[in-house]
Scaffold this active site. Structure first.
Site, PDB file in Angstrom:
ATOM      1  N   GLU A  62      67.723  65.832  44.953  1.00 23.47           N
ATOM      2  CA  GLU A  62      68.704  66.663  45.653  1.00 23.47           C
ATOM      3  C   GLU A  62      68.604  68.158  45.342  1.00 23.47           C
ATOM      4  OE1 GLU A  62      72.033  63.128  46.317  1.00 23.47           O
ATOM      5  OE2 GLU A  62      72.372  64.617  44.755  1.00 23.47           O
ATOM      6  N   LYS A 114      82.654  71.278  47.464  1.00 22.68           N
ATOM      7  CA  LYS A 114      82.672  71.162  48.922  1.00 22.68           C
ATOM      8  C   LYS A 114      83.611  72.191  49.563  1.00 22.68           C
ATOM      9  CE  LYS A 114      81.401  66.262  48.903  1.00 22.68           C
ATOM     10  NZ  LYS A 114      81.713  64.920  49.487  1.00 22.68           N
ATOM     11  N   ASN A 139      86.603  65.597  49.818  1.00 23.69           N
ATOM     12  CA  ASN A 139      86.894  65.102  48.468  1.00 23.69           C
ATOM     13  C   ASN A 139      86.358  66.005  47.341  1.00 23.69           C
ATOM     14  OD1 ASN A 139      84.250  64.455  48.838  1.00 23.69           O
ATOM     15  ND2 ASN A 139      84.439  62.273  48.391  1.00 23.69           N
ATOM     16  N   THR A 198      85.211  57.957  45.345  1.00 22.51           N
ATOM     17  CA  THR A 198      85.033  58.673  46.618  1.00 22.51           C
ATOM     18  C   THR A 198      86.375  58.926  47.303  1.00 22.51           C
ATOM     19  OG1 THR A 198      82.931  57.494  46.869  1.00 22.51           O
ATOM     20  CG2 THR A 198      83.809  58.604  48.831  1.00 22.51           C
ATOM     21  N   ARG A 207      88.287  64.642  41.551  1.00 28.46           N
ATOM     22  CA  ARG A 207      88.754  64.274  42.890  1.00 28.46           C
ATOM     23  C   ARG A 207      90.250  63.961  42.901  1.00 28.46           C
ATOM     24  NH1 ARG A 207      83.340  60.893  44.712  1.00 28.46           N
ATOM     25  NH2 ARG A 207      82.356  62.582  45.905  1.00 28.46           N
ATOM     26  N   HIS A 253      80.584  66.815  45.369  1.00 29.85           N
ATOM     27  CA  HIS A 253      79.493  65.837  45.446  1.00 29.85           C
ATOM     28  C   HIS A 253      78.924  65.662  44.046  1.00 29.85           C
ATOM     29  CE1 HIS A 253      75.707  63.914  46.663  1.00 29.85           C
ATOM     30  NE2 HIS A 253      75.137  64.715  45.777  1.00 29.85           N
ATOM     31  N   TYR A 284      72.409  64.712  54.012  1.00 26.51           N
ATOM     32  CA  TYR A 284      73.126  63.436  54.043  1.00 26.51           C
ATOM     33  C   TYR A 284      72.427  62.394  54.931  1.00 26.51           C
ATOM     34  CZ  TYR A 284      77.136  65.138  51.362  1.00 26.51           C
ATOM     35  OH  TYR A 284      77.953  65.597  50.356  1.00 26.51           O
ATOM     36  N   PHE A 288      80.946  57.492  59.460  1.00 28.59           N
ATOM     37  CA  PHE A 288      81.521  58.809  59.164  1.00 28.59           C
ATOM     38  C   PHE A 288      80.472  59.924  59.129  1.00 28.59           C
ATOM     39  CE2 PHE A 288      80.763  56.586  55.115  1.00 28.59           C
ATOM     40  CZ  PHE A 288      79.910  57.484  54.466  1.00 28.59           C
TER      41      PHE A 288
HETATM   42  P1  IDP Z   1      80.163  59.659  47.061  1.00 28.45           P
HETATM   43  O1  IDP Z   1      80.238  61.124  47.441  1.00 28.45           O
HETATM   44  O2  IDP Z   1      81.309  59.249  46.176  1.00 28.45           O
HETATM   45  O3  IDP Z   1      78.817  59.275  46.479  1.00 28.45           O
HETATM   46  P2  IDP Z   1      79.306  58.332  49.502  1.00 28.45           P
HETATM   47  O4  IDP Z   1      79.638  56.911  49.860  1.00 28.45           O
HETATM   48  O5  IDP Z   1      77.917  58.634  49.063  1.00 28.45           O
HETATM   49  O6  IDP Z   1      80.363  58.823  48.402  1.00 28.45           O
HETATM   50  O7  IDP Z   1      79.685  59.206  50.773  1.00 28.45           O
HETATM   51  C1  IDP Z   1      79.246  60.560  50.862  1.00 28.45           C
HETATM   52  C2  IDP Z   1      80.393  61.413  51.335  1.00 28.45           C
HETATM   53  O8  IDP Z   1      80.766  61.013  52.646  1.00 28.45           O
HETATM   54  C3  IDP Z   1      81.696  61.283  50.534  1.00 28.45           C
HETATM   55  O9  IDP Z   1      81.716  62.063  49.360  1.00 28.45           O
HETATM   56  C4  IDP Z   1      82.726  61.761  51.544  1.00 28.45           C
HETATM   57  O10 IDP Z   1      82.735  63.173  51.658  1.00 28.45           O
HETATM   58  C5  IDP Z   1      82.171  61.176  52.838  1.00 28.45           C
HETATM   59  N1  IDP Z   1      82.764  59.853  53.133  1.00 28.45           N
HETATM   60  C6  IDP Z   1      82.541  58.681  52.483  1.00 28.45           C
HETATM   61  N2  IDP Z   1      83.235  57.678  53.014  1.00 28.45           N
HETATM   62  C7  IDP Z   1      83.938  58.221  54.047  1.00 28.45           C
HETATM   63  C8  IDP Z   1      84.862  57.677  55.002  1.00 28.45           C
HETATM   64  O11 IDP Z   1      85.180  56.482  55.029  1.00 28.45           O
HETATM   65  N3  IDP Z   1      85.376  58.573  55.926  1.00 28.45           N
HETATM   66  C9  IDP Z   1      85.041  59.893  55.934  1.00 28.45           C
HETATM   67  N4  IDP Z   1      84.174  60.442  55.056  1.00 28.45           N
HETATM   68  C10 IDP Z   1      83.627  59.615  54.119  1.00 28.45           C
HETATM   69 MG    MG Z   2      76.957  59.336  47.349  1.00 34.51          MG
END
Ligand code: IDP
Ligand code: MG
Length: 139
Positions: free
Chosen positions: A128, A11, A114, A93, A104, A117, A51, A59
């Site tokens: 994807e 990212k 973070n 995450t 991470r 992905h 996304y 978010f």
């Molecule tokens: P993942 O990447 O671990 O699968 P997901 O729940 O699929 O997590 O969320 C996608 C992306 O959205 C995360 O990697 C992160 O960049 C962002 N994200 C997830 N939760 C939050 C939040 O509470 N605040 C801001 N960004 C978030």
């Molecule tokens: Mg995800």
């Protein structure tokens, strides 16, 4: 073979911090090989489409803005149990909840920024990469 590949993005925070090399080294050390790779910047529209499953989450706007804010590295990775093993390698995450030694925990700046992905299922690991790579760009 289904289940043997996953999809990742390094990212904008990871690229900005000059961590492409260290993260790829962790990926290789964990036994993954690179099947496709691209260095590019997503438009807001493209990030929004990638996304789209998160459209209703609070978010979503922040995520789309962030993921289009700078260049990323997109890649297809191969290994047995690629999806599960890669999710374990990247960690939770929220980096404050990620295990020691995960990508991470080591590199992420925040829950949004973070570092990486990783596909969350074999189904998404098939879908994807089609967003990024043609058949001619996969090896
Ligand atoms: P993942 O990447 O671990 O699968 P997901 O729940 O699929 O997590 O969320 C996608 C992306 O959205 C995360 O990697 C992160 O960049 C962002 N994200 C997830 N939760 C939050 C939040 O509470 N605040 C801001 N960004 C978030
Ligand atoms: Mg995800």
């Amino acid at each position: 073979m289904a289940g043997s590949t996953t999809f990742t993005m390094l990212k904008p925070d990871a690229v900005e911090a000059n961590n492409i090399g260290p993260i790829l080294a962790m990926i290789n050390k964990a036994g993954f090989t690179v099947k496709a790779m691209k260095y590019m910047q997503l438009t807001k529209e493209q990030a929004g489409l990638f996304y789209a499953v998160h459209k209703e989450r609070p978010f979503y706007g922040e995520l789309v803005q962030y993921m289009s804010s700078g260049p990323i590295v997109a890649a297809i990775l191969s290994k047995t149990n690629a999806v599960t093993d890669y999710r374990n390698l990247i960690g939770a995450t929220d980096p404050t909840k990620a295990d020691e030694g995960t990508i991470r925990k080591t590199f992420a700046k925040s829950i949004a920024a973070n570092a990486v992905h990783g596909s969350d299922s074999d189904e998404n690991a098939e879908i994807e990469p089609n967003f990024f790579f043609s058949a001619l760009e996969r090896f």
